[in-house]
Design a protein around this motif. Structure first.
Motif, PDB file in Angstrom:
ATOM      1  N   PHE A 122      64.120  50.281  47.630  1.00 38.87           N
ATOM      2  CA  PHE A 122      63.008  51.221  47.801  1.00 38.87           C
ATOM      3  C   PHE A 122      61.982  51.030  46.689  1.00 38.87           C
ATOM      4  O   PHE A 122      60.776  50.960  46.945  1.00 38.87           O
ATOM      5  N   ASN A 123      62.460  50.929  45.447  1.00 43.58           N
ATOM      6  CA  ASN A 123      61.551  50.749  44.316  1.00 43.58           C
ATOM      7  C   ASN A 123      60.755  49.455  44.441  1.00 43.58           C
ATOM      8  O   ASN A 123      59.557  49.429  44.141  1.00 43.58           O
ATOM      9  N   ARG A 124      61.404  48.389  44.883  1.00 42.33           N
ATOM     10  CA  ARG A 124      60.688  47.119  45.073  1.00 42.33           C
ATOM     11  C   ARG A 124      59.612  47.251  46.147  1.00 42.33           C
ATOM     12  O   ARG A 124      58.499  46.756  45.984  1.00 42.33           O
ATOM     13  N   GLN A 125      59.951  47.924  47.247  1.00 40.21           N
ATOM     14  CA  GLN A 125      58.978  48.106  48.323  1.00 40.21           C
ATOM     15  C   GLN A 125      57.792  48.938  47.847  1.00 40.21           C
ATOM     16  O   GLN A 125      56.637  48.613  48.137  1.00 40.21           O
ATOM     17  N   LEU A 126      58.060  49.993  47.101  1.00 38.16           N
ATOM     18  CA  LEU A 126      56.988  50.841  46.578  1.00 38.16           C
ATOM     19  C   LEU A 126      56.122  50.068  45.588  1.00 38.16           C
ATOM     20  O   LEU A 126      54.892  50.145  45.630  1.00 38.16           O
ATOM     21  N   LEU A 127      56.763  49.313  44.716  1.00 36.20           N
ATOM     22  CA  LEU A 127      56.023  48.511  43.740  1.00 36.20           C
ATOM     23  C   LEU A 127      55.157  47.471  44.444  1.00 36.20           C
ATOM     24  O   LEU A 127      53.988  47.272  44.086  1.00 36.20           O
ATOM     25  N   GLU A 128      55.704  46.814  45.454  1.00 36.26           N
ATOM     26  CA  GLU A 128      54.920  45.829  46.204  1.00 36.26           C
ATOM     27  C   GLU A 128      53.706  46.475  46.862  1.00 36.26           C
ATOM     28  O   GLU A 128      52.595  45.930  46.818  1.00 36.26           O
ATOM     29  N   ALA A 129      53.908  47.642  47.449  1.00 36.67           N
ATOM     30  CA  ALA A 129      52.790  48.350  48.087  1.00 36.67           C
ATOM     31  C   ALA A 129      51.723  48.697  47.051  1.00 36.67           C
ATOM     32  O   ALA A 129      50.528  48.574  47.326  1.00 36.67           O
ATOM     33  N   HIS A 130      52.159  49.104  45.886  1.00 35.73           N
ATOM     34  CA  HIS A 130      51.213  49.456  44.816  1.00 35.73           C
ATOM     35  C   HIS A 130      50.418  48.225  44.384  1.00 35.73           C
ATOM     36  O   HIS A 130      49.191  48.284  44.238  1.00 35.73           O
ATOM     37  N   ILE A 131      51.112  47.103  44.201  1.00 39.24           N
ATOM     38  CA  ILE A 131      50.431  45.878  43.775  1.00 39.24           C
ATOM     39  C   ILE A 131      49.480  45.385  44.846  1.00 39.24           C
ATOM     40  O   ILE A 131      48.323  45.049  44.570  1.00 39.24           O
ATOM     41  N   ARG A 132      49.953  45.317  46.094  1.00 37.13           N
ATOM     42  CA  ARG A 132      49.112  44.810  47.185  1.00 37.13           C
ATOM     43  C   ARG A 132      47.953  45.747  47.523  1.00 37.13           C
ATOM     44  O   ARG A 132      46.925  45.304  48.009  1.00 37.13           O
ATOM     45  N   GLY A 133      48.133  47.032  47.259  1.00 35.82           N
ATOM     46  CA  GLY A 133      47.090  48.007  47.553  1.00 35.82           C
ATOM     47  C   GLY A 133      46.228  48.298  46.348  1.00 35.82           C
ATOM     48  O   GLY A 133      45.155  47.721  46.163  1.00 35.82           O
ATOM     49  N   CYS A 134      46.727  49.161  45.501  1.00 34.64           N
ATOM     50  CA  CYS A 134      45.964  49.675  44.355  1.00 34.64           C
ATOM     51  C   CYS A 134      45.488  48.575  43.421  1.00 34.64           C
ATOM     52  O   CYS A 134      44.304  48.488  43.090  1.00 34.64           O
ATOM     53  N   VAL A 135      46.433  47.774  42.956  1.00 35.58           N
ATOM     54  CA  VAL A 135      46.116  46.789  41.925  1.00 35.58           C
ATOM     55  C   VAL A 135      45.172  45.729  42.469  1.00 35.58           C
ATOM     56  O   VAL A 135      44.152  45.406  41.844  1.00 35.58           O
TER      57      VAL A 135
END
Length: 109
Positions: free
Chosen positions: A72-85
């Motif tokens: 779950f943490n990896r999926q959330l982190l990936e979404a953050h990187i691909r989106g926000c960052v």
């Protein structure tokens, strides 16, 4: 002591700061579905302990739940990187990159 829940962006923050609305809704559904599965695993662990299940069996289920949380943490982190960052980099900003680096330092202690 800081918990991981205080380090990672909330879903509300992701919605308001990061994603286009449709991407956010899609990602939110995936994350919530994953959390519901984890919740089921935790409830199963609770029943195993209540029913005096064999300790190695409980440990195996606990390990599976921990792996699910990490996923779950990896999926959330990936979404953050691909989106926000990624969005901020395209706009010429670096604040989210700095925030990400700080967050990763805290997570890797």
């Amino acid at each position: 002591q800081t918990s991981q829940s205080n380090i990672l962006p909330t879903l509300a923050e992701m919605a308001s700061l990061c994603f286009s609305f449709s991407k956010f809704i899609e990602e939110k559904k995936k994350l919530l579905s994953r959390l519901r599965r984890i919740e089921g695993q935790i409830r199963g662990l609770e029943k195993m302990v209540e029913n005096d299940a064999y300790c190695p069996d409980i440990l195996m289920q606990s390990s599976a739940a921990a792996c699910a949380i990490h996923s779950f943490n990896r999926q959330l982190l990936e979404a953050h990187i691909r989106g926000c960052v990624t969005e901020e980099i395209r706009e010429g900003g670096e604040g989210k990159v700095d925030e990400l680096c700080n967050m990763l330092q805290k997570l890797m202690k």
